[in-house]
Design a protein around this motif. Structure first.
Motif, PDB file in Angstrom:
ATOM      1  N   UNK A  95       0.864  -1.180   0.000  1.00  0.00           N
ATOM      2  CA  UNK A  95       0.000   0.000   0.000  1.00  0.00           C
ATOM      3  C   UNK A  95       0.900   1.228   0.000  1.00  0.00           C
ATOM      4  N   UNK A  96       0.572   2.162  -0.858  1.00  0.00           N
ATOM      5  CA  UNK A  96       1.290   3.427  -0.909  1.00  0.00           C
ATOM      6  C   UNK A  96       0.274   4.562  -0.910  1.00  0.00           C
ATOM      7  N   UNK A  97       0.541   5.536  -0.051  1.00  0.00           N
ATOM      8  CA  UNK A  97      -0.291   6.735   0.030  1.00  0.00           C
ATOM      9  C   UNK A  97       0.658   7.923  -0.020  1.00  0.00           C
ATOM     10  N   UNK A  98       0.353   8.868  -0.901  1.00  0.00           N
ATOM     11  CA  UNK A  98       1.195  10.066  -0.982  1.00  0.00           C
ATOM     12  C   UNK A  98       0.331  11.287  -1.234  1.00  0.00           C
ATOM     13  N   UNK A  99       0.614  12.329  -0.483  1.00  0.00           N
ATOM     14  CA  UNK A  99       0.003  13.637  -0.703  1.00  0.00           C
ATOM     15  C   UNK A  99       1.065  14.479  -1.401  1.00  0.00           C
ATOM     16  N   UNK A 100       0.705  15.077  -2.525  1.00  0.00           N
ATOM     17  CA  UNK A 100       1.690  15.783  -3.345  1.00  0.00           C
ATOM     18  C   UNK A 100       1.324  17.254  -3.500  1.00  0.00           C
ATOM     19  N   UNK A 101       2.231  18.116  -3.094  1.00  0.00           N
ATOM     20  CA  UNK A 101       2.045  19.553  -3.302  1.00  0.00           C
ATOM     21  C   UNK A 101       2.504  19.963  -4.704  1.00  0.00           C
ATOM     22  N   UNK A 102       3.120  19.047  -5.402  1.00  0.00           N
ATOM     23  CA  UNK A 102       3.617  19.313  -6.753  1.00  0.00           C
ATOM     24  C   UNK A 102       2.776  18.544  -7.770  1.00  0.00           C
ATOM     25  N   UNK A 103       2.672  19.058  -8.995  1.00  0.00           N
ATOM     26  CA  UNK A 103       1.973  18.305 -10.036  1.00  0.00           C
ATOM     27  C   UNK A 103       2.610  16.922 -10.204  1.00  0.00           C
ATOM     28  N   UNK A 104       1.789  15.954 -10.567  1.00  0.00           N
ATOM     29  CA  UNK A 104       2.312  14.622 -10.816  1.00  0.00           C
ATOM     30  C   UNK A 104       1.690  14.063 -12.098  1.00  0.00           C
TER      31      UNK A 104
ATOM     32  N   UNK B 163      -6.508   7.981   4.803  1.00  0.00           N
ATOM     33  CA  UNK B 163      -6.454   7.244   3.537  1.00  0.00           C
ATOM     34  C   UNK B 163      -5.962   5.812   3.771  1.00  0.00           C
ATOM     35  N   UNK B 164      -4.974   5.648   4.641  1.00  0.00           N
ATOM     36  CA  UNK B 164      -4.510   4.295   4.984  1.00  0.00           C
ATOM     37  C   UNK B 164      -5.635   3.480   5.612  1.00  0.00           C
ATOM     38  N   UNK B 165      -6.439   4.110   6.457  1.00  0.00           N
ATOM     39  CA  UNK B 165      -7.587   3.432   7.062  1.00  0.00           C
ATOM     40  C   UNK B 165      -8.593   3.011   5.994  1.00  0.00           C
ATOM     41  N   UNK B 166      -8.829   3.883   5.034  1.00  0.00           N
ATOM     42  CA  UNK B 166      -9.737   3.550   3.926  1.00  0.00           C
ATOM     43  C   UNK B 166      -9.231   2.322   3.174  1.00  0.00           C
ATOM     44  N   UNK B 167      -7.933   2.285   2.904  1.00  0.00           N
ATOM     45  CA  UNK B 167      -7.371   1.135   2.184  1.00  0.00           C
ATOM     46  C   UNK B 167      -7.459  -0.118   3.043  1.00  0.00           C
ATOM     47  N   UNK B 168      -7.179  -0.005   4.332  1.00  0.00           N
ATOM     48  CA  UNK B 168      -7.294  -1.164   5.232  1.00  0.00           C
ATOM     49  C   UNK B 168      -8.725  -1.700   5.250  1.00  0.00           C
TER      50      UNK B 168
ATOM     51  N   UNK C 134      -2.669   5.310  -3.671  1.00  0.00           N
ATOM     52  CA  UNK C 134      -3.440   6.551  -3.713  1.00  0.00           C
ATOM     53  C   UNK C 134      -2.449   7.711  -3.684  1.00  0.00           C
ATOM     54  N   UNK C 135      -2.560   8.571  -4.678  1.00  0.00           N
ATOM     55  CA  UNK C 135      -1.801   9.827  -4.694  1.00  0.00           C
ATOM     56  C   UNK C 135      -2.834  10.929  -4.821  1.00  0.00           C
ATOM     57  N   UNK C 136      -2.740  11.926  -3.949  1.00  0.00           N
ATOM     58  CA  UNK C 136      -3.711  13.027  -3.971  1.00  0.00           C
ATOM     59  C   UNK C 136      -2.950  14.348  -3.956  1.00  0.00           C
ATOM     60  N   UNK C 137      -3.372  15.237  -4.778  1.00  0.00           N
ATOM     61  CA  UNK C 137      -2.750  16.558  -4.920  1.00  0.00           C
ATOM     62  C   UNK C 137      -3.295  17.512  -3.869  1.00  0.00           C
ATOM     63  N   UNK C 138      -2.450  18.401  -3.393  1.00  0.00           N
ATOM     64  CA  UNK C 138      -2.836  19.541  -2.560  1.00  0.00           C
ATOM     65  C   UNK C 138      -2.141  20.771  -3.115  1.00  0.00           C
ATOM     66  N   UNK C 139      -2.519  21.933  -2.585  1.00  0.00           N
ATOM     67  CA  UNK C 139      -1.904  23.167  -3.049  1.00  0.00           C
ATOM     68  C   UNK C 139      -2.701  23.799  -4.176  1.00  0.00           C
TER      69      UNK C 139
END
Length: 146
Positions: A1-10, A65-70, A83-88
């Motif tokens: 499982x990988x979860x990342x919040x990204x302040x940069x475009x991806x 988000x980790x709880x959602x995946x669990x 799950x990768x989600x953008x912020x900013x």
């Protein structure tokens, strides 16, 4: 499982390829992948939108988000999820979210992917402020029901 919040475009497809290459359990076991890529629209609630700022609560958001995946893993036999989600500050057309699920079978992958996405929209702590075409700003009070 990988979860990342990204302040940069991806770039979702590059992120997906990198994730898949880093999960050796997928080779030969994952018969299905379900992938959702969400991008910012240039309209909402009958108004033109020129930009948006997404805020989150660092640490809390990732844990939710980790709880959602669990929870998803308890309902469906998935092999892995990303799950990768953008912020900013975000512009129309920018990728906002990538959800990927791998499983042995397509129905599991589809159902689990949709579940993660719907749970993200309803329970993950993100706040969105839109900049409208007339340069006014407003907080998004609800997600679209579709």
């Amino acid at each position: 499982m990988a979860v990342r919040i990204s302040a940069m475009p991806f770039e979702p497809l590059l992120e997906l390829a990198a994730a898949q290459s880093g999960i050796p359990e997928l080779k030969g076991k994952a018969g299905a992948s379900a992938i959702f890529i969400g991008a910012m629209r240039d309209f909402n609630d009958n108004d033109d939108v020129q930009a948006m700022t997404l805020e989150h609560y660092p640490g809390m958001t990732e844990r939710q988000i980790e709880t959602i995946i669990d929870e998803t893993r308890r309902q469906w036999p998935i092999i892995d999820a990303l799950v990768i989600h953008r912020v900013g500050y975000v512009l129309p057309g920018d990728a906002l979210v990538l959800v990927a699920v791998w499983s042995a079978h397509r129905s599991v992958a589809f159902d689990a992917c949709r579940h993660i996405l719907e749970a993200l929209k309803s329970s993950a702590p993100f706040w969105k402020k839109e900049v409208l075409a007339n340069d006014s700003e407003r907080w998004v009070e609800h997600n679209t029901p579709f």
